[in-house]
Structures are given as C-alpha cells and as structure tokens.
Design a protein around this motif. Structure first.
Motif, PDB file in Angstrom:
ATOM      1  N   SER A 187      45.454 -33.810  56.334  1.00 31.37           N
ATOM      2  CA  SER A 187      44.009 -33.987  56.239  1.00 31.37           C
ATOM      3  C   SER A 187      43.973 -35.067  54.812  1.00 31.37           C
ATOM      4  O   SER A 187      43.420 -36.340  54.907  1.00 31.37           O
ATOM      5  N   ARG A 188      44.949 -34.891  53.645  1.00 30.68           N
ATOM      6  CA  ARG A 188      45.017 -35.752  52.505  1.00 30.68           C
ATOM      7  C   ARG A 188      45.549 -36.999  53.127  1.00 30.68           C
ATOM      8  O   ARG A 188      44.852 -38.165  52.789  1.00 30.68           O
ATOM      9  N   GLU A 189      46.399 -37.016  53.833  1.00 28.71           N
ATOM     10  CA  GLU A 189      47.072 -38.198  54.218  1.00 28.71           C
ATOM     11  C   GLU A 189      46.340 -39.285  55.022  1.00 28.71           C
ATOM     12  O   GLU A 189      46.071 -40.370  55.136  1.00 28.71           O
ATOM     13  N   ILE A 190      45.469 -38.562  56.097  1.00 29.80           N
ATOM     14  CA  ILE A 190      44.409 -39.117  56.835  1.00 29.80           C
ATOM     15  C   ILE A 190      43.274 -39.846  56.147  1.00 29.80           C
ATOM     16  O   ILE A 190      43.041 -40.956  55.987  1.00 29.80           O
ATOM     17  N   GLU A 191      42.973 -39.120  54.918  1.00 28.44           N
ATOM     18  CA  GLU A 191      41.960 -39.548  54.101  1.00 28.44           C
ATOM     19  C   GLU A 191      42.455 -40.790  53.093  1.00 28.44           C
ATOM     20  O   GLU A 191      41.854 -41.849  52.742  1.00 28.44           O
ATOM     21  N   ARG A 192      43.850 -40.812  52.617  1.00 30.20           N
ATOM     22  CA  ARG A 192      44.251 -41.759  52.264  1.00 30.20           C
ATOM     23  C   ARG A 192      44.086 -43.198  52.925  1.00 30.20           C
ATOM     24  O   ARG A 192      44.054 -44.242  52.482  1.00 30.20           O
ATOM     25  N   ARG A 193      44.693 -42.922  54.246  1.00 29.76           N
ATOM     26  CA  ARG A 193      44.688 -44.124  55.004  1.00 29.76           C
ATOM     27  C   ARG A 193      43.223 -44.814  55.339  1.00 29.76           C
ATOM     28  O   ARG A 193      43.119 -45.865  55.591  1.00 29.76           O
ATOM     29  N   LEU A 194      42.287 -43.567  55.474  1.00 33.04           N
ATOM     30  CA  LEU A 194      41.106 -44.241  55.609  1.00 33.04           C
ATOM     31  C   LEU A 194      40.408 -45.211  54.469  1.00 33.04           C
ATOM     32  O   LEU A 194      39.884 -45.901  54.495  1.00 33.04           O
ATOM     33  N   ARG A 195      40.764 -44.552  53.335  1.00 36.31           N
ATOM     34  CA  ARG A 195      40.337 -44.959  52.049  1.00 36.31           C
ATOM     35  C   ARG A 195      41.166 -46.457  51.635  1.00 36.31           C
ATOM     36  O   ARG A 195      40.334 -47.475  51.422  1.00 36.31           O
ATOM     37  N   ASP A 196      42.353 -46.548  52.308  1.00 32.94           N
ATOM     38  CA  ASP A 196      43.116 -47.815  52.124  1.00 32.94           C
ATOM     39  C   ASP A 196      42.354 -48.735  53.205  1.00 32.94           C
ATOM     40  O   ASP A 196      42.441 -49.894  52.805  1.00 32.94           O
ATOM     41  N   ALA A 197      41.936 -48.390  54.064  1.00 37.38           N
ATOM     42  CA  ALA A 197      41.303 -49.135  55.006  1.00 37.38           C
ATOM     43  C   ALA A 197      39.691 -49.507  54.719  1.00 37.38           C
ATOM     44  O   ALA A 197      39.063 -50.200  55.384  1.00 37.38           O
ATOM     45  N   GLY A 198      39.228 -48.935  53.920  1.00 39.38           N
ATOM     46  CA  GLY A 198      37.813 -49.270  53.209  1.00 39.38           C
ATOM     47  C   GLY A 198      36.755 -48.526  53.492  1.00 39.38           C
ATOM     48  O   GLY A 198      35.594 -48.532  53.433  1.00 39.38           O
ATOM     49  N   HIS A 199      37.178 -47.346  54.634  1.00 34.19           N
ATOM     50  CA  HIS A 199      36.210 -46.377  55.050  1.00 34.19           C
ATOM     51  C   HIS A 199      35.753 -45.181  53.922  1.00 34.19           C
ATOM     52  O   HIS A 199      36.473 -45.156  52.746  1.00 34.19           O
ATOM     53  N   TYR A 200      34.430 -44.803  54.012  1.00 35.82           N
ATOM     54  CA  TYR A 200      34.047 -43.973  52.857  1.00 35.82           C
ATOM     55  C   TYR A 200      33.736 -42.887  53.338  1.00 35.82           C
ATOM     56  O   TYR A 200      32.901 -42.451  54.370  1.00 35.82           O
ATOM     57  N   ARG A 201      33.777 -41.636  52.451  1.00 34.60           N
ATOM     58  CA  ARG A 201      33.454 -40.224  52.805  1.00 34.60           C
ATOM     59  C   ARG A 201      31.865 -40.041  52.242  1.00 34.60           C
ATOM     60  O   ARG A 201      31.686 -40.585  51.353  1.00 34.60           O
ATOM     61  N   VAL A 202      31.203 -39.194  53.318  1.00 38.55           N
ATOM     62  CA  VAL A 202      29.758 -38.861  52.980  1.00 38.55           C
ATOM     63  C   VAL A 202      29.652 -37.405  53.002  1.00 38.55           C
ATOM     64  O   VAL A 202      30.629 -36.917  53.780  1.00 38.55           O
ATOM     65  N   ASP A 203      28.665 -36.848  52.482  1.00 39.22           N
ATOM     66  CA  ASP A 203      28.633 -35.627  52.529  1.00 39.22           C
ATOM     67  C   ASP A 203      27.763 -35.092  53.754  1.00 39.22           C
ATOM     68  O   ASP A 203      26.477 -35.349  53.701  1.00 39.22           O
ATOM     69  N   GLY A 204      28.083 -34.452  54.709  1.00 36.67           N
ATOM     70  CA  GLY A 204      27.583 -34.145  55.778  1.00 36.67           C
ATOM     71  C   GLY A 204      27.562 -35.036  56.992  1.00 36.67           C
ATOM     72  O   GLY A 204      27.745 -36.255  56.928  1.00 36.67           O
ATOM     73  N   ALA A 205      27.820 -34.219  58.050  1.00 37.06           N
ATOM     74  CA  ALA A 205      27.902 -34.873  59.254  1.00 37.06           C
ATOM     75  C   ALA A 205      26.777 -35.675  59.748  1.00 37.06           C
ATOM     76  O   ALA A 205      27.156 -36.776  60.347  1.00 37.06           O
ATOM     77  N   GLU A 206      25.629 -35.271  59.509  1.00 40.49           N
ATOM     78  CA  GLU A 206      24.353 -36.267  59.691  1.00 40.49           C
ATOM     79  C   GLU A 206      24.457 -37.460  59.145  1.00 40.49           C
ATOM     80  O   GLU A 206      23.713 -38.347  59.466  1.00 40.49           O
ATOM     81  N   GLU A 207      25.060 -37.432  57.919  1.00 37.42           N
ATOM     82  CA  GLU A 207      24.996 -38.881  56.989  1.00 37.42           C
ATOM     83  C   GLU A 207      26.086 -39.722  57.844  1.00 37.42           C
ATOM     84  O   GLU A 207      26.396 -41.057  57.488  1.00 37.42           O
ATOM     85  N   ALA A 208      27.188 -39.004  58.735  1.00 34.60           N
ATOM     86  CA  ALA A 208      28.285 -40.021  59.023  1.00 34.60           C
ATOM     87  C   ALA A 208      28.218 -40.749  60.277  1.00 34.60           C
ATOM     88  O   ALA A 208      27.573 -40.351  61.216  1.00 34.60           O
ATOM     89  N   ASP A 209      29.044 -41.826  60.510  1.00 32.88           N
ATOM     90  CA  ASP A 209      29.349 -42.384  61.582  1.00 32.88           C
ATOM     91  C   ASP A 209      30.326 -41.463  62.752  1.00 32.88           C
ATOM     92  O   ASP A 209      30.285 -41.506  63.744  1.00 32.88           O
TER      93      ASP A 209
END
Ligand code: SF4
Length: 418
Positions: A18-40
């Motif tokens: 999961s850490r690796e997935i997040e690192r790659r998502l962050r490198d690509a400019g995506h961002y984490r939100v708290d809660g599935a309802e806020e998320a794409d």
C-alpha cells in the motif's frame, strides 16, 4: 487528478504494498482524502488470513462500492479468491498491486501542482519541469486543474536539479503533464536542451524522463534521441503514451497525435540506441472503440513490443466530454483489457527473460525492497532485484555491476559481480 480513499488490511507486507501504491499515486499528483464519499476512487487492499477476515473484506467491499464511483480491490483475497467478490455482486475491479496506480490514473497525465518544489524521497528527487499541457483530451479531468503549458526557464530547472543532486539525489525523475511540450509556450520545444544541461551537472546520478506525449516529442525526436545516446546519465527510457492503435479513436480522444507519429518516435529511438525501454499506455474500451479499433491496438502492441506497458480500462470522469458518450458494456471492456494484459505479460516477460545470463554495469540501487532486498535500475531503467543486500553490503544510492540470474514478468533478479 484523482482523489482517492485507501484501506489496507492484514500483514506488514500488505502495508508495504500500500505504501508503494501511495508513493506512485502521489508522484502522479493524486491525493488522498478522508472517507470514500469524498473520493473519486476507493482502493481496498485485502487480506484473507481467516474466514472471519474474508467475510469482513466482502462486507467492506460492498460498502465502498456503494460510496464511490470506482472501487479497485487488490491484495491477497482479491488475487487468491477474486471470484468471491463477483459472486457477492460487488461492483469493483480486481487488480494486482502493480496495476492500481495506472488504473487510478485513468489514462490521464500526472498532475504537477503549480509552483511545485522539488521533492527528495530517499535517493530519488522529483523534478516537475513545467505544469500543464498543450492538449485537450476528451477523457481528461486533469487539464481543468492544470491548464495550458507553463514552462519555467532552462536555468531555473537546472538549478532545481542541481539542488536535488547536492541534497543527495541519485535519481532525478523529470515529471510534468507532458514533458515533450516543455518550452512550447515560448515558441520552442526544448526538452532535449534541458536534459543536456542537467546531464552536465557534476556528480554521479541518473535522470528518468516521464510522460512525454507522442505529439510533443515527434517534432524533436531526432535531437532528443541523440541527447539520450550522448549522455550516460539519462536512462535510455521513454514513456510515450499512445493510448490507441486506431487513428479514429485517437481522434475521438482528441489526442493530437496519430499512430504514424508514435511509430516515427519509436523508430528514431531504435536508430539512436541499441538497448532502451519503450514505455507506453493504452486505454481499452473507450466509448467509440470498435472491435476493429481494438484489433489495431493489439497489432500496434505486437509491432512495437514496449518493455513497459500500462493498460487502463476506460472509466468516465465527471465533467469530461467522454463522460457524455454512450459507453461500452463492462464485459467488452473487461475482455479487451484481459486480452491486452495477457499480451503485455508475454511481451514484457520476454524482455526480462532475455536479460537472464547477461551482465549490467553501473546499475543504480534506487530503494529498499522487502525482506533485505533492494531495487536497482540498469541503463534502460529495467528493474533488477538483489536479494540479501546487507550480505553484499549494498544500499540505496550505490552503483553496482550485476549479473542477471532469473526473472519474473515485470523485473529481473541479479547478484553483484565480484
Ligand atoms: S495531455 Fe491530455 S491527458 Fe494529459 S493532461 Fe493534457 S489533456 Fe489531460
């Protein structure tokens, strides 16, 4: 640019993925939100250690599928018992860990934030050289956030690269929505000139160039390939996302390039470099993609045989023109994606199989892997894992000569040469 919600269950290894997935998502400019309802998109990294966990995973997947537009399910239960989610009618896609970042990206270019400062992550320095692109892809939501290309000067980017190298960076990752159009806003594409100047900086380092759309690099393909051939600091690696093998679909995607331009970029690199890695992306199941279009994509894949490939199943993003098109059925998209992913495994696996028994000089140890292994990159940015790194006395930032001993589909194994 996507907002994602991520949940991880189970052991340390799963958390590491999961850490690796997040690192790659962050490198690509995506961002984490708290809660599935806020998320794409929601990402569920599952565990299946006991029956009770299994039931919890199914329940959680059902809830997340209700709460978000897209659900990606990965991890042990997804991979070992993926059919359980289908039986429970969960509306989610089963993916290998490695496939999650590309699936979230949805075929769009990475997002670099305005005025982003260079970031150092271990021995990797991330350098956004510009923001924005010159395109108007019909499926892309990123462009609404980033706008047209805005390129800082070569001097400014060279200074940022120099600062990263002085801070300890051994690998500079050059990013942007479309690095190939760097300078276009000033009337001149100048990625090749920027790279040449960065390679002149004193020090031992490597440079990886990310996301260069075929249209942007086509006009400078020969100059660019020559700069790669002349500078050993540059990984001989080009990420040129073609997205489809059909000019009709590329037109509907408003991608600006045609298949022939992509092929000419590949030819220019083939002529200049003996050993290099072509990385590209395909979106499968675009709303107007016919069976014939899909066959053209498969044919292009077989013809160019990229050693790195991202396959993304089309999904609608709100506010884009493609979201208003009548979509293809889920089964068609799934079948096309399966067919292309199977071909990808064969092509990429063969590239890594061909490396076995060969030697690679000056591979950069980029980061720690799991269980005392390290991840290295050779001159063409192929990934090589070295196990028992502490026994060999190697760590991130070192350069090592390796002998390739074995391979998996997406990487090779190597041992240091004594
Ligand atoms: S090139 Fe296309 S996909 Fe990439 S950011 Fe620009 S509009 Fe979006």
């Amino acid at each position: 640019m996507a907002r994602y919600h991520m949940e991880t269950y189970g052991c340390t290894s799963n958390r590491g993925e999961s850490r690796e997935i997040e690192r790659r998502l962050r490198d690509a400019g995506h961002y984490r939100v708290d809660g599935a309802e806020e998320a794409d998109v929601a990402i569920l990294n599952t565990c299946t250690v006991v029956e009770k966990t299994e039931r919890n995973m199914l329940r959680r997947a059902e809830e997340l599928a209700e709460e978000t537009a897209d659900l990606f399910i990965t991890g042990c239960m997804a991979l070992a018992q993926g059919e359980e989610f289908a039986k429970a009618d969960v509306d989610g896609r089963i993916l290998h860990w490695d496939e999650v970042p590309e699936a979230v990206t949805n075929g769009e270019c990475p997002t670099t934030t305005p005025d982003a400062e260079p970031v150092l992550d271990g021995v990797v320095g991330i350098l956004p050289i510009a923001r924005g692109c010159m395109s108007d892809c019909s499926y892309c939501i990123t462009k609404h956030a980033t706008g047209k290309i805005d390129s800082p000067s070569i001097e400014e980017n060279v200074e940022k690269a120099r600062a990263l190298i002085h801070a300890g960076a051994k690998e500079i990752r050059i990013t942007g929505q479309d690095t190939g159009v760097y300078g276009w806003d000033e009337g001149e594409r100048k990625l090749h000139r920027l790279l040449d100047r960065i390679c002149d900086i004193e020090g031992d380092f490597r440079v990886r160039v990310g996301m260069a759309n075929p249209k942007g690099v086509h006009g400078i393909r020969e100059e660019l390939a020559a700069v790669f051939a002349e500078n050993e600091e540059l990984y001989d690696f080009l990420h040129a996302p073609v997205q489809s093998g059909s000019d009709d679909v590329l037109g509907d995607m408003r991608r600006q390039h045609q298949v022939q331009e992509y092929l000419e970029v590949v030819d220019a690199f083939d002529e200049a470099l003996d050993y290099w890695t072509l990385s590209t992306d395909f979106i499968v199941g675009f709303p107007t993609e016919t069976d014939h279009d899909h066959e053209q994509s498969m044919a292009l894949l077989r013809e160019t045989r990229p050693e790195k490939l991202n396959v993304t199943r089309f999904s609608k993003r709100p506010g884009t023109d493609a979201a208003d098109m009548k979509g293809l059925g889920g089964t068609i998209k799934k079948e096309r994606s399966k067919e292309m992913s199977a071909e990808k495994r064969e092509i990429v696996g063969e590239a890594y199989a061909d490396m076995v028994g060969e030697r690679r000089e000056d591979c950069l140890v980029v980061e720690d892997g799991t269980a005392d292994s390290v991840k290295c990159r050779d001159s063409a940015y192929r990934q090589i894992i070295v196990r028992n790194a502490s026994d060999h006395g190697i760590e991130p930032g070192d350069f090592v000569d390796l002998e390739i001993t074995a391979h998996e589909t997406m990487y090779a194994f190597g041992k240091p040469r004594s």
